[in-house]
Design a protein around this motif. Structure first.
Motif, PDB file in Angstrom:
ATOM      1  N   THR A 157       0.906  -0.982  -0.065  1.00 27.15           N
ATOM      2  CA  THR A 157       0.117  -0.080   0.099  1.00 27.15           C
ATOM      3  C   THR A 157       0.883   1.248   0.029  1.00 27.15           C
ATOM      4  OG1 THR A 157      -1.801  -1.167   1.128  1.00 27.15           O
ATOM      5  CG2 THR A 157      -1.945   1.346   1.313  1.00 27.15           C
ATOM      6  N   ALA A 158       1.996   1.287   0.689  1.00 28.45           N
ATOM      7  CA  ALA A 158       2.975   2.596   0.715  1.00 28.45           C
ATOM      8  C   ALA A 158       3.468   2.652  -0.665  1.00 28.45           C
ATOM      9  CB  ALA A 158       3.851   2.126   1.831  1.00 28.45           C
ATOM     10  N   LEU A 159       3.685   1.361  -1.451  1.00 33.12           N
ATOM     11  CA  LEU A 159       4.318   1.466  -2.872  1.00 33.12           C
ATOM     12  C   LEU A 159       3.608   1.902  -3.784  1.00 33.12           C
ATOM     13  CD1 LEU A 159       7.017   0.834  -4.146  1.00 33.12           C
ATOM     14  CD2 LEU A 159       6.131  -1.719  -4.513  1.00 33.12           C
ATOM     15  N   PHE A 160       2.235   1.506  -3.751  1.00 33.17           N
ATOM     16  CA  PHE A 160       1.415   2.116  -4.881  1.00 33.17           C
ATOM     17  C   PHE A 160      -0.081   2.667  -4.276  1.00 33.17           C
ATOM     18  CE2 PHE A 160       3.682  -1.548  -6.896  1.00 33.17           C
ATOM     19  CZ  PHE A 160       4.302  -1.120  -7.821  1.00 33.17           C
ATOM     20  N   GLY A 161      -0.161   2.930  -3.102  1.00 32.48           N
ATOM     21  CA  GLY A 161      -1.467   3.595  -2.692  1.00 32.48           C
ATOM     22  C   GLY A 161      -2.607   2.768  -2.879  1.00 32.48           C
ATOM     23  N   TYR A 162      -2.631   1.501  -2.637  1.00 32.46           N
ATOM     24  CA  TYR A 162      -3.741   0.769  -3.333  1.00 32.46           C
ATOM     25  C   TYR A 162      -5.171   0.977  -2.166  1.00 32.46           C
ATOM     26  CZ  TYR A 162      -0.838  -2.926  -5.765  1.00 32.46           C
ATOM     27  OH  TYR A 162       0.065  -3.284  -6.607  1.00 32.46           O
TER      28      TYR A 162
END
Length: 259
Positions: A157-162
């Motif tokens: 989630t931090a990587l792609f803002g899912y």
């Protein structure tokens, strides 16, 4: 069925490939099981092998002289692989390889996420990844499983803002991660009986008939790990290929899968 020549949105699985030392058994296995046609690239590609289904690119195979850990590598799309690597390291990942430029085709990197699972990043050039999804022989889903799904969920989630949707049940931890409201990947936790199974990504390939495919797995040099069994999303079996790699095969409901 989705046919797309365009780059996949950031965070969406864009490609999968595997490195093997002997292409023969792998070619016979996937050709016979999924109907893949394999073509070997020129010297400039290092002999990279492209698999197609229905005339559309769906996966890759790399031949290496040195044995490597067997397993499919799932690549998640990114608009800027260098920036994504920097975010990943800040969020707790380790860089395994790259970022690397592959001719004019793409830029890639390989990471170990905080739970130890290997995952690739894919920045499209002229090669935008798989051209076909949700059709026989093509990608339909991907998920990461580990003993620490909370850590995995935080990282991706931090990587792609899912966007997150908790789909957990008693004794079952699972989160669907979405891009623009569309589910993209899953993050799950191993059950108490999993033992020391390492964290890993698994990709799902669509098949028309899971029960018809199952007996052919052993005939072609593989092994059925589990299934076929019914799931809320279709009939699934987990198989191990001739190089020891694991992938899932999914027969989706008739209205979801177009041949």
């Amino acid at each position: 069925m989705t046919v797309s020549p365009d780059p996949w949105p950031a965070g969406v699985p864009a490609w999968a490939d595997i490195t093997v030392t002997d292409l023969g058994p792998t070619q016979r296995f996937y050709g016979g099981l999924l109907g893949w046609q394999l073509s070997v690239g020129g010297p400039e590609t290092g002999g990279y092998v492209t698999a197609t289904a229905g005339g559309h690119v769906v996966a890759g195979l790399r031949v290496a002289d040195v044995p490597q850990a067997a397993g499919w590598c799932v690549y998640l799309a990114t608009d800027d692989v260098a920036a994504a690597v920097a975010r990943a390291v800040e969020a707790g990942a380790t860089v395994v390889a790259g970022p690397s430029t592959v001719l004019h085709l793409c830029r890639t990197a390989l990471l170990a996420d905080p739970t130890g699972a290997l995952v690739g990043l894919w920045e499209s050039g002229t090669h935008t990844g798989w051209e076909l999804t949700d059709a026989p022989g093509a990608f339909v889903w991907a998920e990461q499983m580990s003993h620490d799904p909370a850590a995995a969920r935080r990282f991706y989630t931090a990587l792609f803002g899912y966007e997150q949707q908790d789909m957990s049940a008693p004794d079952f931890t699972y989160t669907s991660l979405a891009v623009g409201g569309t589910p993209a990947v899953g993050i799950g936790g191993y059950g108490p009986g999993a033992g020391d199974v390492p964290a890993a990504w698994t990709w799902y390939v669509a098949v028309e008939d899971a029960d018809a495919v199952a007996p052919r797995v052993a005939e072609l040099g593989g092994e059925v790990v589990s299934g076929p069994e019914d799931t809320p999303y279709g009939r699934m079996l987990l198989v191990r290929g001739p190089a020891g790699e694991v992938l899932a095969l999914l027969q989706t409901p008739d209205d979801d899968l177009v041949a």
